[in-house]
Write a protein that holds these residues in place. Structure first.
Motif, PDB file in Angstrom:
ATOM      1  N   GLU A 224      86.549  45.432 -19.183  1.00 57.99           N
ATOM      2  CA  GLU A 224      87.859  44.886 -18.788  1.00 57.99           C
ATOM      3  C   GLU A 224      88.827  44.687 -19.948  1.00 57.99           C
ATOM      4  O   GLU A 224      89.775  43.910 -19.843  1.00 57.99           O
TER       5      GLU A 224
ATOM      6  N   ARG B  38      89.936  39.266 -18.092  1.00 56.87           N
ATOM      7  CA  ARG B  38      89.353  38.366 -17.106  1.00 56.87           C
ATOM      8  C   ARG B  38      89.809  36.919 -17.269  1.00 56.87           C
ATOM      9  O   ARG B  38      90.177  36.268 -16.291  1.00 56.87           O
ATOM     10  N   GLN B  39      89.800  36.423 -18.492  1.00 62.66           N
ATOM     11  CA  GLN B  39      90.208  35.031 -18.665  1.00 62.66           C
ATOM     12  C   GLN B  39      91.713  34.827 -18.483  1.00 62.66           C
ATOM     13  O   GLN B  39      92.126  33.957 -17.718  1.00 62.66           O
TER      14      GLN B  39
ATOM     15  N   CYS C 134      90.372  36.316 -13.377  1.00 62.89           N
ATOM     16  CA  CYS C 134      89.620  37.183 -12.457  1.00 62.89           C
ATOM     17  C   CYS C 134      88.233  37.458 -13.020  1.00 62.89           C
ATOM     18  O   CYS C 134      87.938  37.152 -14.180  1.00 62.89           O
ATOM     19  N   GLU C 135      87.385  38.043 -12.191  1.00 67.65           N
ATOM     20  CA  GLU C 135      86.036  38.412 -12.592  1.00 67.65           C
ATOM     21  C   GLU C 135      85.888  39.907 -12.847  1.00 67.65           C
ATOM     22  O   GLU C 135      84.969  40.339 -13.537  1.00 67.65           O
ATOM     23  N   TYR C 136      86.786  40.694 -12.261  1.00 70.39           N
ATOM     24  CA  TYR C 136      86.735  42.140 -12.428  1.00 70.39           C
ATOM     25  C   TYR C 136      88.127  42.713 -12.156  1.00 70.39           C
ATOM     26  O   TYR C 136      88.959  42.090 -11.494  1.00 70.39           O
TER      27      TYR C 136
ATOM     28  N   ASN D 211      88.448  38.040  -7.776  1.00 71.86           N
ATOM     29  CA  ASN D 211      87.605  36.889  -8.076  1.00 71.86           C
ATOM     30  C   ASN D 211      86.716  36.642  -6.869  1.00 71.86           C
ATOM     31  O   ASN D 211      87.181  36.168  -5.829  1.00 71.86           O
ATOM     32  N   LYS D 212      85.431  36.989  -7.009  1.00 73.74           N
ATOM     33  CA  LYS D 212      84.495  36.855  -5.879  1.00 73.74           C
ATOM     34  C   LYS D 212      84.182  35.396  -5.585  1.00 73.74           C
ATOM     35  O   LYS D 212      84.036  35.011  -4.426  1.00 73.74           O
ATOM     36  N   LEU D 213      84.077  34.591  -6.630  1.00 71.60           N
ATOM     37  CA  LEU D 213      83.748  33.183  -6.431  1.00 71.60           C
ATOM     38  C   LEU D 213      84.834  32.475  -5.641  1.00 71.60           C
ATOM     39  O   LEU D 213      84.545  31.675  -4.741  1.00 71.60           O
ATOM     40  N   GLU D 214      86.100  32.789  -5.950  1.00 76.29           N
ATOM     41  CA  GLU D 214      87.221  32.160  -5.260  1.00 76.29           C
ATOM     42  C   GLU D 214      87.730  33.015  -4.107  1.00 76.29           C
ATOM     43  O   GLU D 214      88.748  32.684  -3.495  1.00 76.29           O
TER      44      GLU D 214
ATOM     45  N   GLU E 202      83.132  37.555  -0.599  1.00 69.76           N
ATOM     46  CA  GLU E 202      82.408  37.538  -1.866  1.00 69.76           C
ATOM     47  C   GLU E 202      82.041  38.944  -2.333  1.00 69.76           C
ATOM     48  O   GLU E 202      81.248  39.096  -3.273  1.00 69.76           O
TER      49      GLU E 202
END
Length: 363
Positions: free
Chosen positions: A219, A245-246, A250-252, A269-272, A302
């Motif tokens: 990323e 990401r930061q 996001c995660e990806y 963002n899978k968590l959110e 997710e």
């Protein structure tokens, strides 16, 4: 920040446990999708209903779907079987009208199409110590018109034609390099106009005539000037954003896409359970305009979002993902929300065995 609301969703009648790799327009009001069951499906973009299976088993491990021509009448697909196929879905046809094959049947991981020169170019996985960028003239599909076999030492993951000069082609690879070639030159060393060492390339391409971007598999994102080897003047310095990401929360990163609405990077963002479309703007300098991002709350639950398309005419964003659904999104207040997609959607999770079977590398 702006919010997009889900207006429709559909599994395209996929069997449980499969998911959707990519979507692209196939003609006005119709879209096409490739899935982990190796099918090519067509659906109505207005409602996502009336999905039909255009063809099954289109490849032994389909990897790619691209529009061949600007009129969106022809589609190109590729697979791990080392084949590239051209499809004409007009008139209810369900068979490929053209089939190309790489040497050693090397799996195809990237393609680009240029109807102006009747060309298709494919990038292969490293096979027998060789990664190939192969060009065909579709009027003479029996053999390649041109091959570059020494410029990359690992999988070729990205290919793109210059937006104006169709003799110029960009390639990216997991060897870390982004190359730009002048394809009018057959000698590979002489054809290489520019080399950028970025890191294992997930996506790369032209932002405009004089600028390219590169996104690595971890990323990291940068913007580079296109240089002219015949000129001695020093171009602008690269703009290096580092790991997105930061700063983007996001995660990806799914992709960067360019439309008549501008350039956006899609970060999930899978968590959110959300996907953000963040504008990339060039004034006064290249930066992400996070104040004007578009958020897709719920996204694909997710699961990872695999492909995003912005339809400027209908003001609709289409997404597909590993939940096995295609979803349509519009600005709040412009369409009837789909209660199955709205908010913090919960999607049945597939077990790891099913997911790994459908995934292809690199991703």
């Amino acid at each position: 920040m702006h919010t997009l609301s889900p207006t429709a969703s559909s599994s395209l009648s996929l069997a449980r446990g499969h998911y959707i790799y990519s979507i692209t327009p196939s003609s006005p009001a119709l879209f096409a999708a490739i899935s982990s069951d190796d099918s090519l499906r067509v659906f109505d973009s207005n409602t996502l209903n009336h999905a039909s299976v255009a063809a099954t088993n289109i490849h032994e491990g389909v990897t790619l779907l691209k529009t061949y021509d600007a009129g969106q009448q022809l589609l190109s697909t590729a697979g791990r079987d080392g084949k590239v196929k051209l499809w004409d879905l007009r008139g209810g046809k369900s068979s490929a009208v053209l089939e190309l094959e790489t040497s050693q049947q090397a799996p195809v991981l990237s393609i680009a199409c240029c109807p102006e020169t009747n060309s298709i170019v494919a990038g292969t996985e490293l096979t027998s110590y060789q990664a190939t960028v192969a060009f065909w003239d579709i009027r003479s599909p029996g053999q390649t018109r041109l091959q570059y076999i020494e410029s990359h030492s690992d999988d070729v993951t990205e290919l793109q034609y210059h937006p104006i000069h169709k003799n110029i082609v960009l390639s990216g690879s997991t060897d870390g390099l982004v190359n730009i070639y002048n394809t009018l030159i057959t000698d590979e060393d002489d054809a290489l106009m520019q080399v950028v060492n970025h890191g294992s390339v997930h996506h790369a391409g032209f932002l405009d005539q004089e600028t390219i971007y590169a996104l690595s598999h971890d990323e990291n994102f940068s913007i580079y000037p296109v240089t002219n080897p015949d000129e001695q003047t020093q171009g602008p310095d690269p703009v290096q954003f580092g790991d997105l990401r930061q700063p983007l929360g996001c995660e990806y990163i799914t992709q960067l896409f360019i439309s008549n609405q501008g350039s956006y990077i899609a970060g999930g963002n899978k968590l959110e359970t959300r996907l953000d479309l963040v504008p990339l703007i060039s004034t006064p300098t290249w930066r992400f305009d996070q104040e004007n991002l578009w958020r897709l709350p719920g996204a694909h639950g997710e699961e990872v979002v695999r492909s995003v398309y912005l339809d400027g005419q209908s003001h609709t964003v289409f997404t597909c993902g590993e939940d096995g659904f295609v979803r349509a999104w519009k600005p709040e207040g412009t369409g009837q929300a789909d209660p199955q997609s709205k908010g913090d959607v919960k999607v049945p999770r597939k077990d790891k065995k099913d997911k790994e079977k459908g995934r292809y590398k690199p991703y």
